[in-house]
Design an enzyme around this catalytic site. Structure first.
Site, PDB file in Angstrom:
ATOM      1  N   CYS A 113       0.815  -1.225   0.000  1.00  0.00           N
ATOM      2  CA  CYS A 113       0.000   0.000   0.000  1.00  0.00           C
ATOM      3  C   CYS A 113       0.844   1.268   0.000  1.00  0.00           C
ATOM      4  O   CYS A 113       0.351   2.348  -0.317  1.00  0.00           O
ATOM      5  CB  CYS A 113      -0.938   0.011   1.203  1.00  0.00           C
ATOM      6  SG  CYS A 113      -2.078  -1.371   1.206  1.00  0.00           S
ATOM      7  N   HIS A 249      -3.505   7.375   2.415  1.00  0.00           N
ATOM      8  CA  HIS A 249      -3.831   6.055   1.860  1.00  0.00           C
ATOM      9  C   HIS A 249      -5.275   5.745   2.235  1.00  0.00           C
ATOM     10  O   HIS A 249      -5.695   5.944   3.380  1.00  0.00           O
ATOM     11  CB  HIS A 249      -2.880   5.015   2.440  1.00  0.00           C
ATOM     12  CG  HIS A 249      -3.262   3.610   2.116  1.00  0.00           C
ATOM     13  ND1 HIS A 249      -3.634   3.222   0.852  1.00  0.00           N
ATOM     14  CD2 HIS A 249      -3.348   2.501   2.900  1.00  0.00           C
ATOM     15  CE1 HIS A 249      -3.916   1.925   0.863  1.00  0.00           C
ATOM     16  NE2 HIS A 249      -3.759   1.476   2.094  1.00  0.00           N
ATOM     17  N   ASN A 279      -9.945  -0.202  -0.540  1.00  0.00           N
ATOM     18  CA  ASN A 279      -8.479  -0.118  -0.494  1.00  0.00           C
ATOM     19  C   ASN A 279      -7.904  -0.665  -1.805  1.00  0.00           C
ATOM     20  O   ASN A 279      -7.938  -1.868  -2.044  1.00  0.00           O
ATOM     21  CB  ASN A 279      -7.988  -0.931   0.710  1.00  0.00           C
ATOM     22  CG  ASN A 279      -6.485  -0.843   0.898  1.00  0.00           C
ATOM     23  OD1 ASN A 279      -5.763  -0.366   0.021  1.00  0.00           O
ATOM     24  ND2 ASN A 279      -6.011  -1.308   2.043  1.00  0.00           N
TER      25      ASN A 279
HETATM   26  N1  ACO Z   1     -18.889  -8.461   8.294  1.00  0.00           N
HETATM   27  C1  ACO Z   1     -19.432  -8.666   9.502  1.00  0.00           C
HETATM   28  N2  ACO Z   1     -18.717  -8.981  10.589  1.00  0.00           N
HETATM   29  C2  ACO Z   1     -17.387  -9.084  10.446  1.00  0.00           C
HETATM   30  C3  ACO Z   1     -16.739  -8.907   9.219  1.00  0.00           C
HETATM   31  C4  ACO Z   1     -17.543  -8.577   8.105  1.00  0.00           C
HETATM   32  N3  ACO Z   1     -17.040  -8.375   6.880  1.00  0.00           N
HETATM   33  N4  ACO Z   1     -15.414  -9.065   9.390  1.00  0.00           N
HETATM   34  C5  ACO Z   1     -15.231  -9.354  10.685  1.00  0.00           C
HETATM   35  N5  ACO Z   1     -16.427  -9.373  11.333  1.00  0.00           N
HETATM   36  C6  ACO Z   1     -16.690  -9.634  12.739  1.00  0.00           C
HETATM   37  C7  ACO Z   1     -15.577 -10.351  13.439  1.00  0.00           C
HETATM   38  O1  ACO Z   1     -15.656 -11.736  13.232  1.00  0.00           O
HETATM   39  C8  ACO Z   1     -15.806  -9.961  14.870  1.00  0.00           C
HETATM   40  O2  ACO Z   1     -16.835 -10.766  15.385  1.00  0.00           O
HETATM   41  P1  ACO Z   1     -16.794 -11.279  16.924  1.00  0.00           P
HETATM   42  O3  ACO Z   1     -16.812  -9.995  17.739  1.00  0.00           O
HETATM   43  O4  ACO Z   1     -18.014 -12.095  17.036  1.00  0.00           O
HETATM   44  O5  ACO Z   1     -15.497 -12.024  17.066  1.00  0.00           O
HETATM   45  C9  ACO Z   1     -16.372  -8.535  14.774  1.00  0.00           C
HETATM   46  O6  ACO Z   1     -16.812  -8.393  13.418  1.00  0.00           O
HETATM   47  C10 ACO Z   1     -15.362  -7.455  15.098  1.00  0.00           C
HETATM   48  O7  ACO Z   1     -14.153  -7.754  14.399  1.00  0.00           O
HETATM   49  P2  ACO Z   1     -12.889  -6.846  14.541  1.00  0.00           P
HETATM   50  O8  ACO Z   1     -11.813  -7.444  13.707  1.00  0.00           O
HETATM   51  O9  ACO Z   1     -12.623  -6.554  15.973  1.00  0.00           O
HETATM   52  O10 ACO Z   1     -13.427  -5.492  13.846  1.00  0.00           O
HETATM   53  P3  ACO Z   1     -12.667  -4.137  13.673  1.00  0.00           P
HETATM   54  O11 ACO Z   1     -13.493  -3.065  14.265  1.00  0.00           O
HETATM   55  O12 ACO Z   1     -11.222  -4.230  14.087  1.00  0.00           O
HETATM   56  O13 ACO Z   1     -12.716  -3.948  12.116  1.00  0.00           O
HETATM   57  C11 ACO Z   1     -11.269  -4.160  10.214  1.00  0.00           C
HETATM   58  C12 ACO Z   1     -12.092  -4.881  11.279  1.00  0.00           C
HETATM   59  C13 ACO Z   1     -12.215  -3.310   9.389  1.00  0.00           C
HETATM   60  C14 ACO Z   1     -10.600  -5.195   9.326  1.00  0.00           C
HETATM   61  C15 ACO Z   1     -10.234  -3.262  10.906  1.00  0.00           C
HETATM   62  O14 ACO Z   1      -9.510  -3.986  11.865  1.00  0.00           O
HETATM   63  C16 ACO Z   1      -9.266  -2.647   9.915  1.00  0.00           C
HETATM   64  O15 ACO Z   1      -9.644  -1.833   9.095  1.00  0.00           O
HETATM   65  N6  ACO Z   1      -7.992  -2.995  10.029  1.00  0.00           N
HETATM   66  C17 ACO Z   1      -6.987  -2.463   9.116  1.00  0.00           C
HETATM   67  C18 ACO Z   1      -6.940  -3.365   7.970  1.00  0.00           C
HETATM   68  C19 ACO Z   1      -6.463  -2.727   6.725  1.00  0.00           C
HETATM   69  O16 ACO Z   1      -6.818  -1.613   6.393  1.00  0.00           O
HETATM   70  N7  ACO Z   1      -5.700  -3.503   6.009  1.00  0.00           N
HETATM   71  C20 ACO Z   1      -5.294  -3.113   4.714  1.00  0.00           C
HETATM   72  C21 ACO Z   1      -3.850  -3.114   4.483  1.00  0.00           C
HETATM   73  S1  ACO Z   1      -2.995  -2.122   5.620  1.00  0.00           S
HETATM   74  C22 ACO Z   1      -3.492  -0.673   5.246  1.00  0.00           C
HETATM   75  O17 ACO Z   1      -3.823  -0.457   4.102  1.00  0.00           O
HETATM   76  C23 ACO Z   1      -3.525   0.343   6.303  1.00  0.00           C
END
Ligand code: ACO
Length: 322
Positions: A113, A249, A279
């Site tokens: 990224c 980003h 993304n």
């Molecule tokens: N739909 C519904 N529920 C979901 C989904 C989905 N697509 N994905 C995960 N969940 C659930 C999980 O299973 C979890 O359930 P549980 O509480 O029963 O265990 C719940 O939602 C919460 O999950 P978390 O992972 O805690 O959710 P969070 O608020 O952290 O959001 C996310 C997840 C959006 C992936 C976040 O962590 C994020 O954006 N991280 C950065 C990832 C990123 O951007 N990566 C790209 C490359 S790096 C970069 O570009 C910066």
């Protein structure tokens, strides 16, 4: 003093759109969850047979047209991508061929990224050293090809696209500084663990798709992007109020808002396109830049801060006068 000046920008998104509602049919998710946690409402997906170079070509042509440059003007081609068309030649060489550019250096950069920020940093060094006068710098991805469409943790986040700039040597201020970093210690938090050399075998921990520890990536991204903003401003002896536009980003609206808060930057001076295309990795910063240039928000002479964070981990910034 020679500066690297942005002469033109371009962007391209494939026609096919995948909405959150369509994703509800594919995995156990909801439009509401995706919007609330990420700010993404849709993403664009390359058609079968439509490659990274196809997207890069469209963005590059638009950037060259905006810059008023022809193929004969370009003397450096850099493509930032994690999803090249083929093992070799590089996507930059394939793009060179499409555009009828001959003889100049052309190569790919792989910093996930942060790829476009790395590519712009390299182009800036080429130009300031006098090794190039007019560079085409592209961030292009078909991330959809390395996403497991049955994994709700990752598939809602990514999309395909390309963004490009033409930069040239100028006596007027352009790029003021680039800051590039990486720390391979965090490899396991965000990766595609398989590959050409290791092979692809999911059972043996060498899968072909994105694997991510989302929560940990999120925290690292917020902390690191805050730090890179401070580092960039400190290094250049300028204050937060001197920055006219933050072009982050486009990974997650919550990460973007956290960085804007750190800069005390009102959101109407932050370019946000993540809602429109998710993304797009190396394409996300140049796509956002192109959007705000074309709709007239970003004006000549304004100070822009671009930043990115991605797999590696890699992170970096470009501070420039547009
Ligand atoms: N739909 C519904 N529920 C979901 C989904 C989905 N697509 N994905 C995960 N969940 C659930 C999980 O299973 C979890 O359930 P549980 O509480 O029963 O265990 C719940 O939602 C919460 O999950 P978390 O992972 O805690 O959710 P969070 O608020 O952290 O959001 C996310 C997840 C959006 C992936 C976040 O962590 C994020 O954006 N991280 C950065 C990832 C990123 O951007 N990566 C790209 C490359 S790096 C970069 O570009 C910066």
């Amino acid at each position: 003093m020679k500066y690297t000046h942005i002469a033109g920008t371009g962007g391209f998104l494939p026609e096919k759109v995948l909405t959150n509602h369509q994703l509800e049919e594919m995995v156990d998710t909801s439009d509401e969850w995706i919007l609330e946690r990420t700010g993404i409402s849709k993403r664009h997906i390359a058609e079968d047979g439509q490659t990274t170079c196809d997207l890069a070509e469209q963005a590059a042509r638009r950037a060259m047209e905006a810059a008023g440059k022809g193929s004969y003007d370009i003397d450096l081609v850099i493509v930032a991508t994690t999803t090249p068309d083929q093992v070799f030649p590089s996507t930059a060489c394939l793009l060179q061929q499409r555009l009828g550019i001959h003889g100049c250096a052309a190569f790919d950069i792989q910093a996930v990224c942060t790829g476009f920020i790395y590519a712009l940093g390299v182009a800036d060094n080429f130009i300031r050293a006098g090794s190039a006068r007019c560079a085409l710098v592209v961030g292009a991805e078909t991330l959809s090809r390395i996403v497991d469409w049955s994994d709700r943790d990752t598939c809602v986040l990514f999309g395909d696209g390309a963004g490009a700039v033409v930069v040239e040597a100028s006596d007027e201020p352009g790029i003021i500084s680039t800051r590039l970093h990486a720390d391979g210690e965090y490899e396991s938090l965000l990766r595609v663990p398989g590959g050409i050399s290791k092979g692809f075998d999911k059972e043996a921990g060498m899968g072909a798709f994105v694997e991510m520890r989302g929560n940990e990536v999120f925290k690292m991204a917020v902390t690191t992007l805050g730090r890179i903003v401070d580092e960039t401003l400190g290094h250049n002896g300028i204050g937060k109020s001197d920055v006219d536009w933050l072009i982050p980003h486009q990974a997650n609206i919550r990460i973007i808002k956290a960085t804007a808060r750190k800069l005390r930057m009102p959101m109407d001076h932050v370019v946000v396109t993540v809602d429109e295309h998710g993304n797009t990795s190396a394409a996300s910063v140049p796509l956002a830049l192109d959007t705000a240039v074309r709709d007239g928000r970003i004006k000549r002479g304004e100070t822009l801060l671009m930043e990115a964070f991605g797999g590696g981990f890699t992170w970096g910034s470009v501070l420039l006068k547009y």
